[in-house]
Design a protein around this motif. Sequence first.
Motif, PDB file in Angstrom:
ATOM      1  N   ARG A   1      86.697 -20.242  -2.508  1.00 37.87           N
ATOM      2  CA  ARG A   1      87.948 -20.952  -2.264  1.00 37.87           C
ATOM      3  C   ARG A   1      88.144 -21.982  -3.353  1.00 37.87           C
ATOM      4  NH1 ARG A   1      89.765 -21.356   3.122  1.00 37.87           N
ATOM      5  NH2 ARG A   1      88.646 -19.982   4.542  1.00 37.87           N
ATOM      6  N   CYS A   2      89.410 -22.279  -3.584  1.00 31.57           N
ATOM      7  CA  CYS A   2      89.711 -23.374  -4.490  1.00 31.57           C
ATOM      8  C   CYS A   2      89.148 -24.652  -3.891  1.00 31.57           C
ATOM      9  CB  CYS A   2      91.220 -23.487  -4.664  1.00 31.57           C
ATOM     10  SG  CYS A   2      91.705 -24.958  -5.545  1.00 31.57           S
ATOM     11  N   PRO A   3      88.348 -25.413  -4.655  1.00 33.79           N
ATOM     12  CA  PRO A   3      87.773 -26.642  -4.116  1.00 33.79           C
ATOM     13  C   PRO A   3      88.813 -27.728  -3.873  1.00 33.79           C
ATOM     14  CG  PRO A   3      87.015 -26.250  -6.369  1.00 33.79           C
ATOM     15  CD  PRO A   3      87.883 -25.089  -5.991  1.00 33.79           C
ATOM     16  N   HIS A   4      90.028 -27.526  -4.353  1.00 35.92           N
ATOM     17  CA  HIS A   4      91.044 -28.574  -4.270  1.00 35.92           C
ATOM     18  C   HIS A   4      92.042 -28.332  -3.152  1.00 35.92           C
ATOM     19  CE1 HIS A   4      89.245 -29.712  -7.995  1.00 35.92           C
ATOM     20  NE2 HIS A   4      89.453 -28.500  -8.449  1.00 35.92           N
ATOM     21  N   CYS A   5      92.570 -27.089  -3.054  1.00 37.50           N
ATOM     22  CA  CYS A   5      93.583 -26.834  -2.033  1.00 37.50           C
ATOM     23  C   CYS A   5      93.099 -25.837  -0.985  1.00 37.50           C
ATOM     24  CB  CYS A   5      94.886 -26.362  -2.685  1.00 37.50           C
ATOM     25  SG  CYS A   5      94.757 -24.728  -3.446  1.00 37.50           S
ATOM     26  N   GLY A   6      91.917 -25.232  -1.191  1.00 39.61           N
ATOM     27  CA  GLY A   6      91.350 -24.358  -0.172  1.00 39.61           C
ATOM     28  C   GLY A   6      91.860 -22.938  -0.212  1.00 39.61           C
ATOM     29  N   LYS A   7      92.647 -22.590  -1.209  1.00 42.37           N
ATOM     30  CA  LYS A   7      93.149 -21.219  -1.304  1.00 42.37           C
ATOM     31  C   LYS A   7      92.000 -20.270  -1.616  1.00 42.37           C
ATOM     32  CE  LYS A   7      96.271 -18.203  -3.865  1.00 42.37           C
ATOM     33  NZ  LYS A   7      96.731 -17.482  -2.655  1.00 42.37           N
ATOM     34  N   ILE A   8      91.974 -19.125  -0.910  1.00 39.41           N
ATOM     35  CA  ILE A   8      90.932 -18.135  -1.159  1.00 39.41           C
ATOM     36  C   ILE A   8      91.280 -17.369  -2.428  1.00 39.41           C
ATOM     37  CG2 ILE A   8      89.813 -16.065  -0.294  1.00 39.41           C
ATOM     38  CD1 ILE A   8      90.430 -17.117   2.551  1.00 39.41           C
ATOM     39  N   ILE A   9      90.332 -17.367  -3.367  1.00 37.29           N
ATOM     40  CA  ILE A   9      90.539 -16.628  -4.615  1.00 37.29           C
ATOM     41  C   ILE A   9      90.030 -15.218  -4.381  1.00 37.29           C
ATOM     42  CG2 ILE A   9      90.235 -16.703  -7.110  1.00 37.29           C
ATOM     43  CD1 ILE A   9      91.361 -19.295  -6.043  1.00 37.29           C
ATOM     44  N   PHE A  10      90.887 -14.357  -3.842  1.00 35.48           N
ATOM     45  CA  PHE A  10      90.423 -13.023  -3.471  1.00 35.48           C
ATOM     46  C   PHE A  10      90.459 -12.073  -4.659  1.00 35.48           C
ATOM     47  CE2 PHE A  10      90.306  -8.976  -1.281  1.00 35.48           C
ATOM     48  CZ  PHE A  10      89.345  -9.225  -0.340  1.00 35.48           C
ATOM     49  N   LEU A  11      91.579 -12.053  -5.353  1.00 35.98           N
ATOM     50  CA  LEU A  11      91.690 -11.168  -6.506  1.00 35.98           C
ATOM     51  C   LEU A  11      91.167 -11.883  -7.737  1.00 35.98           C
ATOM     52  CD1 LEU A  11      95.224  -9.723  -5.787  1.00 35.98           C
ATOM     53  CD2 LEU A  11      93.053  -8.517  -5.589  1.00 35.98           C
ATOM     54  N   GLY A  12      90.284 -11.213  -8.452  1.00 38.01           N
ATOM     55  CA  GLY A  12      89.742 -11.811  -9.660  1.00 38.01           C
ATOM     56  C   GLY A  12      88.837 -12.997  -9.391  1.00 38.01           C
ATOM     57  N   ALA A  13      88.098 -12.928  -8.277  1.00 38.02           N
ATOM     58  CA  ALA A  13      87.236 -14.046  -7.915  1.00 38.02           C
ATOM     59  C   ALA A  13      86.183 -14.318  -8.985  1.00 38.02           C
ATOM     60  CB  ALA A  13      86.563 -13.765  -6.575  1.00 38.02           C
TER      61      ALA A  13
ATOM     62  N   SER B   1      86.531 -13.601 -12.345  1.00 34.39           N
ATOM     63  CA  SER B   1      87.053 -13.977 -13.654  1.00 34.39           C
ATOM     64  C   SER B   1      87.992 -15.171 -13.599  1.00 34.39           C
ATOM     65  CB  SER B   1      87.775 -12.782 -14.283  1.00 34.39           C
ATOM     66  OG  SER B   1      88.798 -12.346 -13.428  1.00 34.39           O
ATOM     67  N   ALA B   2      88.467 -15.501 -12.414  1.00 33.92           N
ATOM     68  CA  ALA B   2      89.427 -16.597 -12.302  1.00 33.92           C
ATOM     69  C   ALA B   2      88.797 -17.917 -12.738  1.00 33.92           C
ATOM     70  CB  ALA B   2      89.932 -16.707 -10.870  1.00 33.92           C
ATOM     71  N   THR B   3      89.539 -18.659 -13.532  1.00 35.89           N
ATOM     72  CA  THR B   3      89.054 -19.976 -13.928  1.00 35.89           C
ATOM     73  C   THR B   3      89.909 -21.083 -13.319  1.00 35.89           C
ATOM     74  OG1 THR B   3      90.389 -19.830 -15.917  1.00 35.89           O
ATOM     75  CG2 THR B   3      88.087 -19.180 -16.107  1.00 35.89           C
ATOM     76  N   HIS B   4      91.145 -20.697 -12.946  1.00 39.11           N
ATOM     77  CA  HIS B   4      92.042 -21.691 -12.376  1.00 39.11           C
ATOM     78  C   HIS B   4      92.638 -21.173 -11.074  1.00 39.11           C
ATOM     79  CE1 HIS B   4      91.753 -22.987 -16.541  1.00 39.11           C
ATOM     80  NE2 HIS B   4      92.070 -24.186 -16.096  1.00 39.11           N
ATOM     81  N   CYS B   5      92.890 -22.095 -10.171  1.00 35.04           N
ATOM     82  CA  CYS B   5      93.503 -21.728  -8.901  1.00 35.04           C
ATOM     83  C   CYS B   5      94.956 -21.328  -9.127  1.00 35.04           C
ATOM     84  CB  CYS B   5      93.430 -22.934  -7.962  1.00 35.04           C
ATOM     85  SG  CYS B   5      94.385 -22.711  -6.470  1.00 35.04           S
ATOM     86  N   PRO B   6      95.370 -20.185  -8.572  1.00 35.94           N
ATOM     87  CA  PRO B   6      96.763 -19.754  -8.768  1.00 35.94           C
ATOM     88  C   PRO B   6      97.766 -20.635  -8.025  1.00 35.94           C
ATOM     89  CG  PRO B   6      95.593 -18.248  -7.311  1.00 35.94           C
ATOM     90  CD  PRO B   6      94.568 -19.213  -7.836  1.00 35.94           C
ATOM     91  N   ARG B   7      97.332 -21.385  -7.031  1.00 37.10           N
ATOM     92  CA  ARG B   7      98.266 -22.206  -6.277  1.00 37.10           C
ATOM     93  C   ARG B   7      98.416 -23.610  -6.881  1.00 37.10           C
ATOM     94  NH1 ARG B   7      96.920 -23.677  -0.263  1.00 37.10           N
ATOM     95  NH2 ARG B   7      97.528 -21.568   0.319  1.00 37.10           N
ATOM     96  N   CYS B   8      97.292 -24.298  -7.060  1.00 40.62           N
ATOM     97  CA  CYS B   8      97.405 -25.687  -7.516  1.00 40.62           C
ATOM     98  C   CYS B   8      97.099 -25.831  -9.006  1.00 40.62           C
ATOM     99  CB  CYS B   8      96.504 -26.612  -6.685  1.00 40.62           C
ATOM    100  SG  CYS B   8      94.744 -26.319  -6.904  1.00 40.62           S
ATOM    101  N   ARG B   9      96.693 -24.748  -9.641  1.00 37.81           N
ATOM    102  CA  ARG B   9      96.500 -24.697 -11.091  1.00 37.81           C
ATOM    103  C   ARG B   9      95.404 -25.633 -11.592  1.00 37.81           C
ATOM    104  NH1 ARG B   9      98.969 -20.883 -13.439  1.00 37.81           N
ATOM    105  NH2 ARG B   9     100.858 -20.122 -12.508  1.00 37.81           N
TER     106      ARG B   9
ATOM    107  N   LYS C   1      90.110 -29.926 -13.453  1.00 39.46           N
ATOM    108  CA  LYS C   1      91.174 -30.432 -14.314  1.00 39.46           C
ATOM    109  C   LYS C   1      92.416 -29.554 -14.197  1.00 39.46           C
ATOM    110  CE  LYS C   1      88.298 -32.754 -17.657  1.00 39.46           C
ATOM    111  NZ  LYS C   1      87.529 -32.601 -18.883  1.00 39.46           N
ATOM    112  N   LYS C   2      93.543 -30.174 -14.377  1.00 41.53           N
ATOM    113  CA  LYS C   2      94.803 -29.443 -14.320  1.00 41.53           C
ATOM    114  C   LYS C   2      94.893 -28.453 -15.468  1.00 41.53           C
ATOM    115  CE  LYS C   2      97.727 -31.143 -11.057  1.00 41.53           C
ATOM    116  NZ  LYS C   2      98.647 -30.373 -10.219  1.00 41.53           N
ATOM    117  N   TYR C   3      95.459 -27.267 -15.148  1.00 44.38           N
ATOM    118  CA  TYR C   3      95.590 -26.234 -16.163  1.00 44.38           C
ATOM    119  C   TYR C   3      96.623 -26.628 -17.197  1.00 44.38           C
ATOM    120  CZ  TYR C   3      96.566 -21.611 -18.108  1.00 44.38           C
ATOM    121  OH  TYR C   3      96.748 -20.541 -18.930  1.00 44.38           O
ATOM    122  N   LYS C   4      97.751 -27.077 -16.725  1.00 42.18           N
ATOM    123  CA  LYS C   4      98.818 -27.467 -17.654  1.00 42.18           C
ATOM    124  C   LYS C   4      99.431 -28.763 -17.170  1.00 42.18           C
ATOM    125  CE  LYS C   4     100.491 -23.119 -19.570  1.00 42.18           C
ATOM    126  NZ  LYS C   4     101.498 -22.070 -19.455  1.00 42.18           N
ATOM    127  N   LYS C   5      99.697 -29.621 -18.111  1.00 43.47           N
ATOM    128  CA  LYS C   5     100.435 -30.824 -17.763  1.00 43.47           C
ATOM    129  C   LYS C   5     101.908 -30.532 -17.971  1.00 43.47           C
ATOM    130  CE  LYS C   5      96.944 -34.332 -18.550  1.00 43.47           C
ATOM    131  NZ  LYS C   5      96.536 -35.479 -19.372  1.00 43.47           N
TER     132      LYS C   5
END
Length: 100
Positions: A64-76, A78-86, A93-97
Amino acid sequence: MNNLGGSSYDAARGRLRTVMLAAALACAGSLLTPQSFLPLKLFFTIATILLFATIVFIIVRECRCPHCGKIIFLGALSATHCPRCRRSLTTGKKYKKSKK
Ligand SMILES: [Zn+2]
């Protein structure tokens, strides 16, 4: 909370990778075992099912994303950033400012 949870995501990902490897081996084992070794084939098949169940369990419980709790199901893996909170899954750290 002691930390941002990034290291726990890394640990979960490491476990996930190990179980996925074991599942692939069990799956290959069941495919490569000839019909004449039915008990062994059955054992590999059951092991594959159990390992896939474990993979789903690990993803739902720990990937799960440690920040918003979204489950990273696809690409768990290889994913480096949460798709919801980025936010980065490991550093937080934020993906994009988004400055406008
Ligand atoms: Zn998130």
